[in-house]
Design an enzyme around this catalytic site. Structure first.
Site: not given
Length: 396
Positions: A82, A115
């Site tokens: 990230c 998801g």
């Protein structure tokens, strides 16, 4: 570092849901075009590029950039989970600051799937093996996706340590939605209340983590053009925003040895990076006006307030109650809406934060403008791990 580094241009496309976006190469090319246009430069002026993405094959960076030019420059592909976008930014800032080049492009994009996040490789040792083992030991809930267990577990540890409740995280999430309401590039612009956050579906009951406390998979792209101050003067570019401090940190043994979920999800990495940046810039947290931090979960925003020294340890509840994380308070935090409302396309996030802060320092954020913003702080975290903290300043 010998040269002052100017952020000459930024670009970002509207973030979108998986399945509703353009392909990664189209998104990346458009963000790069926007940043170059903002800088008043052509792709031929760029001497080197770093391109960040998490989910994609090798040389996706070239695939995106070849849509706007094939000049033969070095293109480096970056993956730091990230923190990927800000890792690309970190790399090109070093190149320009060292004097190796005068003009660089940092680009980040992500084309995500719906998801929970998952590994794409099940035939080899996981990069999260050591992290997962400790998480399993502290939070043995195999039915819960790991990302929820990581940050939900860190939030539960924070509540246990300081006697706070989930209402703290709900207030943070509601604030994010109020900020995003005025950001046309954010994926979620609907304002939600603290009560709605608490009443949303429970996704990790043991940590009292609800769905609205977590960011959703997002697709998008963002970019920045960095140049030396001398190059900016020579070309007559807008040189009002500079990077005056930047640090990248990775895990130390503390992440594992102290049996702490807060440390496992990067609180110590963030604190170390922030301290280095403040020292490099000669600027303290008290001088910061606006912050974009890594709120992948509302719980991590709370941890980050303290790691970035915006408030003391255990002081987040008062910090939030006093409104010091929003307009009219000490630090306007995530005026973009943050990852929770703006969206979190992994490779693009760090550069989207950069785009928001540069826009704020230029005074061009419109309704969400932080009045008088001169110093901006960016925090971008990737488990596994990497943390990049960047400090920007507007010239007087």
């Amino acid at each position: 570092m010998s040269q002052n580094v100017v952020v000459a241009g930024v670009g970002m496309i509207p973030f979108n849901k998986p399945g509703a976006s353009l392909s990664y190469d189209e998104m990346g090319a458009e963000a790069a075009r926007l940043a170059l246009r903002d800088a008043g430069l052509d792709y031929a002026d760029v001497q080197q590029a770093a391109v960040g993405y998490v989910y994609g094959d090798s040389t996706c960076g070239q695939t995106a950039l070849y849509r706007i030019g094939m000049s033969g420059i070095p293109v480096l592909n970056v993956n730091n989970n990230c923190a990927t976008g800000s890792s690309a930014l970190f790399l090109v800032r070093q190149l320009v600051a060292s004097g190796a080049i005068d003009c660089a492009l940092a680009l980040g994009f992500e084309q995500m799937q719906p998801g929970a996040l998952k590994s794409q490789w099940d035939d080899r040792v996981s990069a999260f093996r050591r992290f997962d083992a400790l998480c399993d030991e502290i939070n043995p809930y195999p039915e819960i996706p790991l990302a929820l267990r990581y940050f939900g577990g860190a939030g539960r540890e924070y509540m246990d340590t300081y006697g706070t409740s989930p209402e703290l995280f709900a207030k943070v999430r509601a604030k994010a939605s109020r900020h995003a309401e005025h950001n046309p590039l954010a994926i979620f612009r609907k304002v939600v209340t603290e009560e709605e956050v608490l009443q949303s579906p429970m996704v990790f009951p043991a940590a009292r983590l609800t769905r609205l406390m977590a960011c959703a998979p997002t697709c998008g792209a963002a970019a920045a053009v960095l140049v030396s101050e001398s190059f900016a003067r020579k070309r007559g570019l807008d040189a009002c925003v500079s990077i005056v401090g930047q640090a990248m940190t990775t895990d130390t043994s503390n992440s594992f040895d102290e049996h702490s979920m807060m440390k496992l999800v990067g609180a110590d990495m963030a604190r170390a990076a922030a301290d280095r940046v403040y020292a490099e810039a000669g600027i303290g947290p008290e001088d910061v006006d606006v912050v974009e931090l890594h709120d992948c979960f509302a719980q991590n925003e709370v941890l980050s307030y303290e790691a970035l020294r915006l408030c003391p340890a255990g002081g987040a509840e008062k910090f939030v109650a006093d409104g010091d994380n929003t307009y009219g308070g000490k630090y306007v935090t995530n005026p973009s809406g943050g990852l929770l409302s703006k969206g979190h396309p992994l490779g693009a996030t760090g550069l989207a934060q950069c785009a928001e802060l540069v826009t704020q320092l230029r005074g061009g954020a419109g309704v969400r403008q932080v009045e008088g913003a001169r110093v901006a702080l960016q925090h971008n975290l990737g488990l596994g791990g990497a943390c990049v903290v960047t400090l920007y300043r507007r010239a007087k």
